[in-house]
Design a protein around this motif. Structure first.
Motif, PDB file in Angstrom:
ATOM      1  N   TRP A  50       0.734  -1.232  -0.113  1.00 24.54           N
ATOM      2  CA  TRP A  50      -0.031  -0.115  -0.025  1.00 24.54           C
ATOM      3  C   TRP A  50       0.935   1.184   0.074  1.00 24.54           C
ATOM      4  O   TRP A  50       0.350   2.186  -0.772  1.00 24.54           O
ATOM      5  CB  TRP A  50      -0.794  -0.023   1.046  1.00 24.54           C
ATOM      6  N   TRP A  58      -5.119   4.655  -8.507  1.00 25.06           N
ATOM      7  CA  TRP A  58      -5.887   3.550  -8.156  1.00 25.06           C
ATOM      8  C   TRP A  58      -6.096   3.368  -6.695  1.00 25.06           C
ATOM      9  O   TRP A  58      -7.141   3.068  -6.029  1.00 25.06           O
ATOM     10  CB  TRP A  58      -5.856   2.346  -8.926  1.00 25.06           C
ATOM     11  N   ARG A  59      -5.127   3.951  -5.921  1.00 29.74           N
ATOM     12  CA  ARG A  59      -4.880   3.982  -4.454  1.00 29.74           C
ATOM     13  C   ARG A  59      -6.077   4.776  -3.916  1.00 29.74           C
ATOM     14  O   ARG A  59      -6.756   4.485  -2.780  1.00 29.74           O
ATOM     15  CB  ARG A  59      -3.519   4.065  -3.774  1.00 29.74           C
ATOM     16  N   ILE A  80      -9.564   3.564  -4.319  1.00 32.90           N
ATOM     17  CA  ILE A  80      -9.717   2.346  -3.323  1.00 32.90           C
ATOM     18  C   ILE A  80     -10.025   3.241  -1.982  1.00 32.90           C
ATOM     19  O   ILE A  80     -11.072   3.055  -1.432  1.00 32.90           O
ATOM     20  CB  ILE A  80      -8.719   1.486  -3.290  1.00 32.90           C
ATOM     21  N   GLU A  81      -9.357   4.223  -1.585  1.00 26.83           N
ATOM     22  CA  GLU A  81      -9.530   4.918  -0.262  1.00 26.83           C
ATOM     23  C   GLU A  81     -10.704   5.490  -0.254  1.00 26.83           C
ATOM     24  O   GLU A  81     -11.489   5.691   0.807  1.00 26.83           O
ATOM     25  CB  GLU A  81      -8.417   5.732   0.077  1.00 26.83           C
TER      26      GLU A  81
END
Length: 173
Positions: free
Chosen positions: A98, A106-107, A110-111
């Motif tokens: 992570w 994309w992180r 997602i968050e």
């Protein structure tokens, strides 16, 4: 030696299923220890659980006590290692991954997607607990007021808990 390997293997699998802690798996741990292997009686299992709950510390202590009852100190160590090791390693490597992708688009997606899910789960749990605990309009009012004060202020929640206990003691809730 086979008992220790059995404890290690089984509690390692339990570790990866224990979303919510070891207590979430108590029925399965009971089935494994009491019914499948006959290592202790249901009464002994309940006593170990009670001791673990009375002792300060994490709820995983019950696993250590079960391992101790089954195979002494080596059993306690192996059971605890099995219950804590795999999930800790998985968390460690997922956190590293992570962190490596902290700038990735994309992180952030997602968050942002997990935030409402998390809020929904917390609100769902709060609703479930509130429904179970509140039995009249006064307790619902206290619950709503406490939630509002906790949300809008930086007041330590222990003061709110104390106020609720005092209102309950006075018979107002």
């Amino acid at each position: 030696m086979s008992v220790l390997l059995s404890l290690l293997g089984t509690f390692s699998l339990f570790s990866l299923m224990a979303v919510g802690g070891a207590n979430a798996l108590l029925p399965e741990i009971h089935r494994y220890v009491v019914e499948s292997n006959g290592w202790m009686t249901g009464t002994e299992f309940a006593a170990l659980f009670a001791i673990a709950q009375a002792a300060p510390g994490p709820n995983v202590l019950v696993v250590s006590l079960i391992g101790w009852k089954v195979a002494g100190i080596p059993g306690a160590l192996v059971s605890t290692l099995g219950m804590c090791g795999p999930s800790s390693l998985l968390s460690f490597y997922v956190a590293r991954l992570w962190q490596r992708f902290r700038a990735s688009p994309w992180r952030r997606v997602i968050e942002r997607g997990l935030a409402p899910v998390t809020i929904g789960l917390v609100l769902g749990s709060a609703w479930l607990l509130s429904r179970s605990a509140n039995d009249g309009w006064a307790s619902w009012l206290l619950c709503g007021a406490t939630a509002a004060v906790a949300w809008k202020s930086r007041l330590n929640p222990l003061w709110l808990l104390g106020a609720g206990a005092l209102l309950g003691w006075l018979g107002l809730v």
